[in-house]
Motif scaffolding. Structure first.
Motif, mmCIF file in Angstrom:
data_model
loop_
_atom_site.group_PDB
_atom_site.id
_atom_site.type_symbol
_atom_site.label_atom_id
_atom_site.label_comp_id
_atom_site.label_asym_id
_atom_site.label_seq_id
_atom_site.Cartn_x
_atom_site.Cartn_y
_atom_site.Cartn_z
ATOM 1 N N GLU A 154 0.835 -1.213 0.000
ATOM 2 C CA GLU A 154 0.000 0.000 0.000
ATOM 3 C C GLU A 154 0.861 1.249 0.000
ATOM 4 O O GLU A 154 0.581 2.213 -0.707
ATOM 5 N N ILE A 155 1.914 1.228 0.797
ATOM 6 C CA ILE A 155 2.800 2.398 0.867
ATOM 7 C C ILE A 155 3.498 2.609 -0.478
ATOM 8 O O ILE A 155 3.536 3.713 -1.019
ATOM 9 N N ILE A 156 4.023 1.529 -1.041
ATOM 10 C CA ILE A 156 4.805 1.636 -2.279
ATOM 11 C C ILE A 156 3.943 2.152 -3.432
ATOM 12 O O ILE A 156 4.380 2.983 -4.228
ATOM 13 N N LEU A 157 2.711 1.648 -3.535
ATOM 14 C CA LEU A 157 1.894 1.966 -4.712
ATOM 15 C C LEU A 157 1.012 3.190 -4.519
ATOM 16 O O LEU A 157 0.424 3.686 -5.488
ATOM 17 N N SER A 158 0.965 3.715 -3.282
ATOM 18 C CA SER A 158 0.104 4.872 -3.026
ATOM 19 C C SER A 158 0.625 6.120 -3.729
ATOM 20 O O SER A 158 1.811 6.444 -3.671
ATOM 21 N N SER A 159 -0.288 6.833 -4.379
ATOM 22 C CA SER A 159 0.103 8.086 -5.036
ATOM 23 C C SER A 159 0.577 9.089 -4.000
ATOM 24 O O SER A 159 1.316 10.016 -4.312
ATOM 25 N N GLY A 160 0.169 8.902 -2.732
ATOM 26 C CA GLY A 160 0.624 9.789 -1.663
ATOM 27 C C GLY A 160 2.096 9.598 -1.331
ATOM 28 O O GLY A 160 2.678 10.375 -0.586
ATOM 29 N N SER A 161 2.717 8.547 -1.882
ATOM 30 C CA SER A 161 4.143 8.297 -1.617
ATOM 31 C C SER A 161 5.017 8.888 -2.723
ATOM 32 O O SER A 161 6.090 8.383 -3.019
ATOM 33 N N ALA B 157 14.129 6.590 -4.920
ATOM 34 C CA ALA B 157 14.320 5.320 -5.633
ATOM 35 C C ALA B 157 14.938 4.273 -4.709
ATOM 36 O O ALA B 157 14.518 3.113 -4.695
ATOM 37 N N ILE B 158 15.917 4.694 -3.903
ATOM 38 C CA ILE B 158 16.569 3.725 -3.009
ATOM 39 C C ILE B 158 15.598 3.245 -1.934
ATOM 40 O O ILE B 158 15.605 2.069 -1.548
ATOM 41 N N SER B 159 14.727 4.153 -1.467
ATOM 42 C CA SER B 159 13.741 3.748 -0.452
ATOM 43 C C SER B 159 12.762 2.752 -1.057
ATOM 44 O O SER B 159 12.396 1.746 -0.423
ATOM 45 N N GLU B 160 12.348 3.036 -2.275
ATOM 46 C CA GLU B 160 11.434 2.137 -2.983
ATOM 47 C C GLU B 160 12.060 0.742 -3.100
ATOM 48 O O GLU B 160 11.425 -0.266 -2.792
ATOM 49 N N LEU B 161 13.327 0.702 -3.518
ATOM 50 C CA LEU B 161 14.024 -0.577 -3.649
ATOM 51 C C LEU B 161 14.029 -1.325 -2.322
ATOM 52 O O LEU B 161 13.728 -2.526 -2.261
ATOM 53 N N LEU B 162 14.378 -0.609 -1.243
ATOM 54 C CA LEU B 162 14.479 -1.270 0.056
ATOM 55 C C LEU B 162 13.129 -1.797 0.533
ATOM 56 O O LEU B 162 13.052 -2.848 1.171
ATOM 57 N N LEU B 163 12.056 -1.096 0.185
ATOM 58 C CA LEU B 163 10.721 -1.579 0.563
ATOM 59 C C LEU B 163 10.369 -2.851 -0.213
ATOM 60 O O LEU B 163 9.842 -3.810 0.355
ATOM 61 N N PHE B 164 10.663 -2.853 -1.509
ATOM 62 C CA PHE B 164 10.407 -4.077 -2.296
ATOM 63 C C PHE B 164 11.221 -5.244 -1.741
ATOM 64 O O PHE B 164 10.724 -6.373 -1.634
ATOM 65 N N VAL B 165 12.470 -4.960 -1.412
ATOM 66 C CA VAL B 165 13.349 -6.026 -0.908
ATOM 67 C C VAL B 165 12.873 -6.517 0.458
ATOM 68 O O VAL B 165 12.922 -7.717 0.754
ATOM 69 N N GLY C 94 -8.779 3.106 -15.857
ATOM 70 C CA GLY C 94 -9.060 3.454 -14.465
ATOM 71 C C GLY C 94 -7.887 4.148 -13.798
ATOM 72 O O GLY C 94 -6.950 4.606 -14.459
ATOM 73 N N GLU C 95 -7.941 4.174 -12.462
ATOM 74 C CA GLU C 95 -6.936 4.919 -11.709
ATOM 75 C C GLU C 95 -5.590 4.199 -11.746
ATOM 76 O O GLU C 95 -5.535 2.972 -11.601
ATOM 77 N N LYS C 96 -4.533 4.971 -11.932
ATOM 78 C CA LYS C 96 -3.202 4.360 -11.979
ATOM 79 C C LYS C 96 -2.522 4.485 -10.623
ATOM 80 O O LYS C 96 -2.659 5.504 -9.957
ATOM 81 N N ASP C 97 -1.778 3.413 -10.226
ATOM 82 C CA ASP C 97 -1.025 3.551 -8.986
ATOM 83 C C ASP C 97 0.239 4.359 -9.262
ATOM 84 O O ASP C 97 0.489 4.796 -10.381
ATOM 85 N N ARG C 98 1.059 4.559 -8.202
ATOM 86 C CA ARG C 98 2.200 5.482 -8.325
ATOM 87 C C ARG C 98 3.155 5.053 -9.446
ATOM 88 O O ARG C 98 3.609 5.876 -10.232
ATOM 89 N N ILE C 99 3.443 3.761 -9.537
ATOM 90 C CA ILE C 99 4.408 3.305 -10.536
ATOM 91 C C ILE C 99 3.786 3.339 -11.933
ATOM 92 O O ILE C 99 4.443 3.697 -12.914
ATOM 93 N N GLU C 100 2.485 3.019 -12.001
ATOM 94 C CA GLU C 100 1.822 3.023 -13.310
ATOM 95 C C GLU C 100 1.749 4.417 -13.925
ATOM 96 O O GLU C 100 1.445 4.557 -15.105
ATOM 97 N N GLN C 101 1.992 5.442 -13.113
ATOM 98 C CA GLN C 101 1.976 6.803 -13.651
ATOM 99 C C GLN C 101 3.289 7.156 -14.342
ATOM 100 O O GLN C 101 3.444 8.257 -14.876
#
Ligand code: TYD
Length: 205
Positions: A56-63, A68-76, A153-160
């Motif tokens: 939810e945090i990673i894909l939220s448009s509010g994030s 980029a490094i934070s995103e990577l660490l969350l996925f990992v 429909g609505e795009k998540d953060r990465i889909e944008q």
């Protein structure tokens, strides 16, 4: 691979957003179960309580400010939980694990897409997965513009992200897997049933 040999194997579907991975995961799982195999399906990011929260945090448009490094660490982080809590126990029970996305997604999206050093991603992936690689990956390949055109429909953060970003990711998928005998590429513009048939044929089902 025959049905018997699939026990205790990790099979991963990879590809751009909207290539139809999740559908293929379900179709394959149904087919394997019909053949008497125990199957665990997973998805990334997610698949565990913490992983779903991170998703939810990673894909939220509010994030939007996520580095980029934070995103990577969350996925990992999500991946580490998934491997420890779900994938390794299922493989130990000799189940077939079928996952939508795994470590290659971080290499192509955060590495080829966002420009993070691939060697760093590899090290983090090794730590998170305890060195576990998929036994087989189906790469459902789709041109970036075709993938983007499928979005409704609505795009998540990465889909944008831009077409250029998705082109880098697609190129990454093709280049990083070119000489990998554990990766089977499938034309993602085929019909769902045709892709499923190719998967089944490859697995000799
Ligand atoms: P996913 O749920 O597979 O989305 P979709 O069903 O639309 O393909 O993945 C969510 C997004 O997260 C997707 O845009 C790809 C991205 N992603 C990464 O950038 N790195 C990763 O390591 C993973 C697992 C996913």
């Amino acid at each position: 691979m025959s049905g018997i040999e699939l026990r205790g194997r990790l099979i991963v579907f990879e590809g751009l957003d909207f290539c139809g991975k999740s559908t293929q995961v379900e179709l394959l799982a149904t087919r394997l179960r019909a053949g008497g195999l125990s199957v665990t399906t997973t998805r990334e990011p997610g698949g565990t309580p913490l992983g779903e929260s991170l998703r939810e945090i990673i894909l939220s448009s509010g994030s939007a400010e996520l580095l980029a490094i934070s995103e990577l660490l969350l996925f990992v982080t999500s991946r580490a939980q998934l491997v420890s809590e779900v994938i390794e126990p299922a493989l130990a029970r000799r189940e077939v694990v079928v996952s939508s996305r795994y470590r290659l997604s971080s290499a192509v999206y955060q590495g080829c897409g966002r420009g993070i050093d691939l060697a760093l991603i590899e090290r983090l992936n090794d730590a998170a997965t305890r060195g576990r690689h998929p036994d087989l990956t189906f790469l459902v390949d789709l041109p970036a513009e075709v993938a983007l055109a499928r979005k409704t429909g609505e795009k998540d953060r990465i889909e944008q992200e831009s077409l250029a970003f998705y082109e880098r990711v697609r190129r990454g998928y093709l280049e990083l897997t070119r000489d990998d005998p554990h990766v089977h590429r499938i034309d993602g513009t085929l019909a769902v049933s045709e892709i499923a048939a190719e998967v089944a044929a490859y697995l000799c089902l």
